[in-house]
Design an enzyme around this catalytic site. Structure first.
Site, PDB file in Angstrom:
ATOM      1  N   ARG A   6       0.912  -1.046   0.107  1.00  0.00           N
ATOM      2  CA  ARG A   6      -0.057   0.050   0.168  1.00  0.00           C
ATOM      3  C   ARG A   6       1.037   1.175  -0.017  1.00  0.00           C
ATOM      4  O   ARG A   6       1.780   1.357   0.912  1.00  0.00           O
ATOM      5  CB  ARG A   6      -1.014   0.192   1.319  1.00  0.00           C
ATOM      6  CG  ARG A   6      -1.778   1.423   1.488  1.00  0.00           C
ATOM      7  CD  ARG A   6      -2.657   1.366   2.401  1.00  0.00           C
ATOM      8  NE  ARG A   6      -4.017   0.532   2.116  1.00  0.00           N
ATOM      9  CZ  ARG A   6      -4.988   0.675   2.577  1.00  0.00           C
ATOM     10  NH1 ARG A   6      -4.967   1.257   3.578  1.00  0.00           N
ATOM     11  NH2 ARG A   6      -6.054  -0.261   2.220  1.00  0.00           N
ATOM     12  N   HIS A  29      -7.719   0.880  -6.168  1.00  0.00           N
ATOM     13  CA  HIS A  29      -7.756   0.002  -5.065  1.00  0.00           C
ATOM     14  C   HIS A  29      -8.262  -1.282  -5.521  1.00  0.00           C
ATOM     15  O   HIS A  29      -9.500  -1.494  -5.146  1.00  0.00           O
ATOM     16  CB  HIS A  29      -8.549   0.657  -3.825  1.00  0.00           C
ATOM     17  CG  HIS A  29      -8.516  -0.040  -2.517  1.00  0.00           C
ATOM     18  ND1 HIS A  29      -7.422  -1.074  -2.238  1.00  0.00           N
ATOM     19  CD2 HIS A  29      -9.013   0.555  -1.481  1.00  0.00           C
ATOM     20  CE1 HIS A  29      -7.984  -1.240  -0.878  1.00  0.00           C
ATOM     21  NE2 HIS A  29      -8.789  -0.443  -0.294  1.00  0.00           N
ATOM     22  N   GLN A  69     -10.305  -4.121  -3.197  1.00  0.00           N
ATOM     23  CA  GLN A  69     -11.538  -3.645  -2.666  1.00  0.00           C
ATOM     24  C   GLN A  69     -12.671  -3.748  -3.529  1.00  0.00           C
ATOM     25  O   GLN A  69     -13.678  -4.218  -3.218  1.00  0.00           O
ATOM     26  CB  GLN A  69     -11.428  -2.274  -2.098  1.00  0.00           C
ATOM     27  CG  GLN A  69     -12.656  -1.443  -1.475  1.00  0.00           C
ATOM     28  CD  GLN A  69     -12.963  -1.903  -0.159  1.00  0.00           C
ATOM     29  OE1 GLN A  69     -12.142  -2.167   0.612  1.00  0.00           O
ATOM     30  NE2 GLN A  69     -14.049  -2.596  -0.013  1.00  0.00           N
ATOM     31  N   ASP A 126     -17.322   7.043  -1.059  1.00  0.00           N
ATOM     32  CA  ASP A 126     -16.253   6.921  -0.271  1.00  0.00           C
ATOM     33  C   ASP A 126     -15.946   8.397   0.646  1.00  0.00           C
ATOM     34  O   ASP A 126     -16.572   9.171   0.052  1.00  0.00           O
ATOM     35  CB  ASP A 126     -14.913   6.436  -1.249  1.00  0.00           C
ATOM     36  CG  ASP A 126     -13.550   6.150  -0.385  1.00  0.00           C
ATOM     37  OD1 ASP A 126     -13.465   6.128   0.718  1.00  0.00           O
ATOM     38  OD2 ASP A 126     -12.462   5.974  -1.124  1.00  0.00           O
ATOM     39  N   CYS A 131     -16.404   1.499   1.223  1.00  0.00           N
ATOM     40  CA  CYS A 131     -14.907   0.435   1.586  1.00  0.00           C
ATOM     41  C   CYS A 131     -14.522   0.650   2.892  1.00  0.00           C
ATOM     42  O   CYS A 131     -13.948  -0.254   3.460  1.00  0.00           O
ATOM     43  CB  CYS A 131     -13.953   0.928   0.509  1.00  0.00           C
ATOM     44  SG  CYS A 131     -13.240   2.730   0.924  1.00  0.00           S
ATOM     45  N   ARG A 189     -13.294  -8.804   1.772  1.00  0.00           N
ATOM     46  CA  ARG A 189     -11.827  -8.699   1.423  1.00  0.00           C
ATOM     47  C   ARG A 189     -11.078  -9.803   1.893  1.00  0.00           C
ATOM     48  O   ARG A 189      -9.986 -10.192   1.045  1.00  0.00           O
ATOM     49  CB  ARG A 189     -11.276  -7.377   2.459  1.00  0.00           C
ATOM     50  CG  ARG A 189     -11.833  -5.796   2.239  1.00  0.00           C
ATOM     51  CD  ARG A 189     -11.564  -5.601   0.834  1.00  0.00           C
ATOM     52  NE  ARG A 189     -10.128  -5.165   0.731  1.00  0.00           N
ATOM     53  CZ  ARG A 189      -9.323  -4.458   0.973  1.00  0.00           C
ATOM     54  NH1 ARG A 189      -9.846  -3.502   1.608  1.00  0.00           N
ATOM     55  NH2 ARG A 189      -7.999  -4.335   0.800  1.00  0.00           N
TER      56      ARG A 189
HETATM   57  N1  NVA Z   1     -10.122   6.514  -1.027  1.00  0.00           N
HETATM   58  C1  NVA Z   1      -9.708   5.977   0.063  1.00  0.00           C
HETATM   59  C2  NVA Z   1      -9.835   4.508   0.625  1.00  0.00           C
HETATM   60  C3  NVA Z   1      -9.464   3.849   1.655  1.00  0.00           C
HETATM   61  C4  NVA Z   1      -9.634   2.516   1.786  1.00  0.00           C
HETATM   62  C5  NVA Z   1      -8.334   6.436   0.394  1.00  0.00           C
HETATM   63  O1  NVA Z   1      -7.468   6.270  -0.332  1.00  0.00           O
HETATM   64  O2  NVA Z   1      -7.773   6.880   1.612  1.00  0.00           O
HETATM   65  N1   CP Z   2     -11.019  -0.381   2.883  1.00  0.00           N
HETATM   66  C1   CP Z   2      -9.708  -0.582   3.165  1.00  0.00           C
HETATM   67  O1   CP Z   2      -8.903  -0.483   2.450  1.00  0.00           O
HETATM   68  O2   CP Z   2      -9.643  -0.234   4.684  1.00  0.00           O
HETATM   69  P1   CP Z   2      -8.243   0.032   5.348  1.00  0.00           P
HETATM   70  O3   CP Z   2      -7.715   1.181   4.920  1.00  0.00           O
HETATM   71  O4   CP Z   2      -8.739  -0.236   6.896  1.00  0.00           O
HETATM   72  O5   CP Z   2      -7.279  -1.294   4.959  1.00  0.00           O
END
Ligand code: NVA
Ligand code: CP
Length: 302
Positions: A104, A131, A134, A221, A261, A289
């Site tokens: 990530r 992502h 997800q 989101d 998500c 997930r």
């Molecule tokens: N769009 C959000 C998703 C978190 C799972 C982010 O990138 O923070």
């Molecule tokens: N939805 C998601 O990816 O959650 P986290 O940021 O907690 O991993």
């Protein structure tokens, strides 16, 4: 394993339509408990987290263990990547120890760089652009509750972010209808949007109620993603009117489900009455997930 024999999962189109359908079947057999194999026995997954995580971290770690393998949590505070060791060198070294790398991070180019230099599969656990794990979990949830996405309208209300881009990639591969509502200046990636529009019905509007009209899935989101925290106030203004509330849900099909998500901000992108209401499937979505990522690991690393 020679580099030529491994496959990565950086974006949904890395899998063909048929491979995705097989992946969903496998994930479903994991969800129901029918699947008991241990394809990761004796294998390890390195998990690099340059951003925080609850779901991704726990579901990959537990999932690897359930498949007979082991996962290592690596934050920038723990590894030399955080002190400037090149991504390419990190990829080369980790490939000598582990059987897969989940990362990530921020720029999508970083994961591409990692994948170029790794000789084990690399899995995208979220970048600023995409992502994919997800959205596969979201589609598994759609299949679980609506029987599939064929002939269904999926609505995205909010930021044209990594989630929206991955929904576009899923529509491109699987061919369902996707209706996106974003404020001006917050559109999805232009080339990802154009590619999806060349393959299936994808609309982009500034009116959330238009996107929600008759939809079977309503999806949103946060307005400020990880790394955009300082834009929170500007974004709250830009996204005024984009809250998914009971009135917006009424525009959707009667049996529509709500997905998010997570983490969610009640009172911003979603009203508590929706996320905590009868149409919400967010907890199944979070659970999925685990199942879909186990299927991905079994296919790529097993
Ligand atoms: N769009 C959000 C998703 C978190 C799972 C982010 O990138 O923070
Ligand atoms: N939805 C998601 O990816 O959650 P986290 O940021 O907690 O991993």
């Amino acid at each position: 394993m020679p580099a030529s024999q491994h496959r990565d999962f950086l974006a949904i189109p890395d899998f063909s339509r048929d491979e995705l359908l097989t992946l969903f079947d496998l994930a479903e057999s994991m969800r129901t408990g029918a699947y008991t194999d241990k394809p990761l026995a004796g294998k390890s997954l390195a998990m690099i987290f340059m951003k925080p995580s609850t779901r991704t971290r726990v579901s990959f770690e537990v999932g690897a263990w359930q498949l007979g393998g082991h996962a290592l949590f690596l934050s920038p505070r723990d590894i030399q990547l955080g002190r400037g060791e090149p991504i390419a060198d990190t990829a080369r070294v980790l490939s000598r120890y582990v059987d897969g790398i989940m990362i990530r991070t921020f720029a999508h180019e970083e994961i591409e760089e990692l994948a170029r230099h790794a000789t084990v599969p690399v899995i995208n656990g979220l970048t600023d652009l995409l992502h994919p794990c997800q959205i596969l979990a979201d589609l598994q949830t759609v299949r679980q509750h609506l029987g599939g996405w064929e002939g269904k309208k999926i609505a995205w209300i909010g930021d044209g972010n990594n989630m929206a881009n991955s929904w576009l990639n899923a529509a491109y591969r699987l061919g369902f209808e996707l209706a996106i509502a974003c404020p001006e200046g917050y559109d999805p990636d232009a080339s990802i949007l154009a590619r999806a529009q060349s393959a299936t019905k994808v609309t982009l509007t500034r009116e959330p109620h238009e996107a929600a009209e008759g939809a079977h899935v309503i999806n949103t989101d946060v307005w400020a993603s990880m790394g955009q925290e300082e834009e929170q106030k500007i974004r709250e203004k830009a996204f005024a009117g984009y809250t998914v509330d009971g009135a917006l849900m009424k525009r959707a099909a009667r049996d529509a489900i709500f997905l998010h998500c997570l983490p969610a901000h009640r009172g911003e992108e979603v009203a508590a009455e929706v996320i905590d209401g009868p149409q919400s499937r967010v907890w199944d979505e979070a659970e999925n997930r685990l199942h879909i990522q186990k299927a991905i690991m079994a296919v790529l690393m097993g």
